[in-house]
Design a protein around this motif. Structure first.
Motif, PDB file in Angstrom:
ATOM      1  N   LYS A  98      10.650   7.321   8.085  1.00 33.84           N
ATOM      2  CA  LYS A  98      10.495   6.216   7.146  1.00 33.84           C
ATOM      3  C   LYS A  98      11.765   6.050   6.313  1.00 33.84           C
ATOM      4  O   LYS A  98      12.196   4.922   6.025  1.00 33.84           O
TER       5      LYS A  98
ATOM      6  N   GLY B 168       0.448   3.938  -1.829  1.00 30.15           N
ATOM      7  CA  GLY B 168      -0.247   5.156  -2.248  1.00 30.15           C
ATOM      8  C   GLY B 168      -0.471   6.155  -1.137  1.00 30.15           C
ATOM      9  O   GLY B 168      -1.616   6.480  -0.792  1.00 30.15           O
ATOM     10  N   ASP B 169       0.605   6.680  -0.594  1.00 28.09           N
ATOM     11  CA  ASP B 169       0.539   7.646   0.510  1.00 28.09           C
ATOM     12  C   ASP B 169       1.651   8.669   0.334  1.00 28.09           C
ATOM     13  O   ASP B 169       2.776   8.314  -0.042  1.00 28.09           O
ATOM     14  N   GLN B 170       1.374   9.926   0.594  1.00 29.63           N
ATOM     15  CA  GLN B 170       2.342  10.995   0.346  1.00 29.63           C
ATOM     16  C   GLN B 170       3.631  10.816   1.142  1.00 29.63           C
ATOM     17  O   GLN B 170       4.730  10.937   0.602  1.00 29.63           O
ATOM     18  N   GLU B 171       3.501  10.516   2.434  1.00 29.29           N
ATOM     19  CA  GLU B 171       4.694  10.368   3.276  1.00 29.29           C
ATOM     20  C   GLU B 171       5.516   9.146   2.864  1.00 29.29           C
ATOM     21  O   GLU B 171       6.748   9.184   2.821  1.00 29.29           O
ATOM     22  N   VAL B 172       4.830   8.057   2.553  1.00 26.91           N
ATOM     23  CA  VAL B 172       5.519   6.843   2.110  1.00 26.91           C
ATOM     24  C   VAL B 172       6.258   7.105   0.815  1.00 26.91           C
ATOM     25  O   VAL B 172       7.444   6.773   0.670  1.00 26.91           O
TER      26      VAL B 172
ATOM     27  N   ARG C 238       1.880   4.927  10.828  1.00 27.78           N
ATOM     28  CA  ARG C 238       1.323   5.789   9.780  1.00 27.78           C
ATOM     29  C   ARG C 238       1.497   7.265  10.132  1.00 27.78           C
ATOM     30  O   ARG C 238       1.448   8.132   9.259  1.00 27.78           O
TER      31      ARG C 238
ATOM     32  N   GLU D  60       0.845  -1.208   0.000  1.00 26.33           N
ATOM     33  CA  GLU D  60       0.000   0.000   0.000  1.00 26.33           C
ATOM     34  C   GLU D  60       0.874   1.250   0.000  1.00 26.33           C
ATOM     35  O   GLU D  60       0.965   1.992   0.975  1.00 26.33           O
TER      36      GLU D  60
ATOM     37  N   GLY E 299       3.356   0.226   4.104  1.00 29.23           N
ATOM     38  CA  GLY E 299       2.870   1.507   3.635  1.00 29.23           C
ATOM     39  C   GLY E 299       1.631   1.901   4.417  1.00 29.23           C
ATOM     40  O   GLY E 299       1.580   1.736   5.647  1.00 29.23           O
ATOM     41  N   LEU E 300       0.610   2.365   3.698  1.00 29.95           N
ATOM     42  CA  LEU E 300      -0.615   2.801   4.356  1.00 29.95           C
ATOM     43  C   LEU E 300      -1.544   1.602   4.554  1.00 29.95           C
ATOM     44  O   LEU E 300      -2.610   1.493   3.953  1.00 29.95           O
TER      45      LEU E 300
ATOM     46  N   GLU F 262      -3.229   5.686  -8.065  1.00 35.97           N
ATOM     47  CA  GLU F 262      -2.819   6.646  -7.036  1.00 35.97           C
ATOM     48  C   GLU F 262      -1.296   6.666  -6.891  1.00 35.97           C
ATOM     49  O   GLU F 262      -0.680   7.735  -6.760  1.00 35.97           O
TER      50      GLU F 262
END
Length: 300
Positions: A283, A25-29, A276, A23, A94-95, A52
């Motif tokens: 990270k 699809g996250d900005q911070e990741v 998260r 997963e 990830g998320l 995404e």
């Protein structure tokens, strides 16, 4: 030693390990993944919502041939399988909820089980200290018994050795420095010290029971007349319960403004397991720690 020192060591490798991200699809990741990729730490396989992930990746407007996107509704399962099958060297959360990822990690068919206890190790860079301080276990084992603590310590020893620390010194933390039959943590600490002396826990030196001040401050240890090779100079802090570890972890981040990277040890490969809520910087450092561990272990 600083976290950036480990980053530099992890960069200087001809063969780059591959990290499977569940997963992504996250900005911070994506920020941490992109930074790690551009600085030459690793290549990546990103699992999750392909649209995404590609959208976040394309925002950088740079070529990323070493990053592969796999669109799937079973991101955690596919990421774990990628490591199991040898397509990736490291697993990264990830998320996705930790429980979901760990269910796949522990799958008997394609998981990453070794039979050992899984435990969390966090490396802190703290102002005023000339070395990294490793805290375990602040995120995985709730109230470990003596056998589990021994395995948690061994996981930490193995990991810290892979970061380049020779003969790590581990302090078994309790509220007091003396063995007290009414306090199980002190009995466990004394037992772990003996187990280390008899070669049941290897790779470094274990001493306890030690209170936090006596473990990290030579002045505090001297003032209380506590001697030994670990007192006042610990590399590893073994906490008695997850509550203690969680409070110490977050106190170092929010009160001491420490930098941190963390991984899950005890599986077939290191697992980048951050909250998260952790920053992209945390990270990124966690990725670097996992990469350093892999390249040392496998000599990539």
């Amino acid at each position: 030693m600083r976290l950036e020192h480990l980053v530099s060591q992890a960069k200087n490798q001809k063969v780059k390990p591959v990290i499977a991200v569940a997963e992504a699809g996250d900005q911070e990741v994506m920020e941490s993944v992109f930074k790690a990729y551009k600085e030459g730490l690793a290549h990546f396989i990103l699992f999750g919502d392909g649209e995404e992930i590609s959208k976040l990746l394309n925002q950088r407007n740079e070529s990323t041939p070493g990053i592969k996107v796999v669109s799937t509704a079973k991101a955690a399962q596919n990421a774990v399988k990628a490591v199991h099958d040898g397509d990736a060297d490291i697993l990264m959360k990830g998320l996705v909820p930790t429980s979901v990822l760990l269910k796949e990690v522990l799958n008997k068919e394609y998981g990453l089980r070794t039979g050992n206890v899984l435990s969390h190790v966090a490396a802190f860079e703290i102002a005023g200290f000339n070395k990294l301080i490793f805290v375990t276990d602040a995120a995985m084992n709730i109230e470990p018994d003596l056998n589990q603590k021994a395995q948690i310590l061994q996981n930490a020893m193995n990991f810290v050795l892979q970061t380049g620390v020779e003969q790590p010194k581990a302090a078994v933390l309790t509220a007091v420095e003396n063995v007290n039959p009414a306090m199980q943590a002190t009995l466990d600490a004394a037992s772990l010290t003996v187990m280390n002396a008899r070669g049941q826990i290897t790779g470094g030196i274990v001493e306890g029971p030690l209170a936090l001040d006596n473990a990290i401050s030579k002045e505090a240890a001297s003032h209380k007349g506590i001697t030994g090779k670990v007192a006042g100079d610990a590399d590893i802090l073994l906490v008695p319960t997850i509550e203690t570890g969680n409070v110490l972890y977050k106190s170092l981040i929010y009160f001491a403004r420490a930098k941190v990277g963390a991984v899950l040890c005890g599986a077939k490969s290191p697992i980048v397991l951050t909250s998260r809520a952790d920053s992209a910087e945390s990270k990124y450092y966690s990725i670097a720690l996992a990469v350093k561990s892999v390249i040392t272990d496998k000599k990539l």
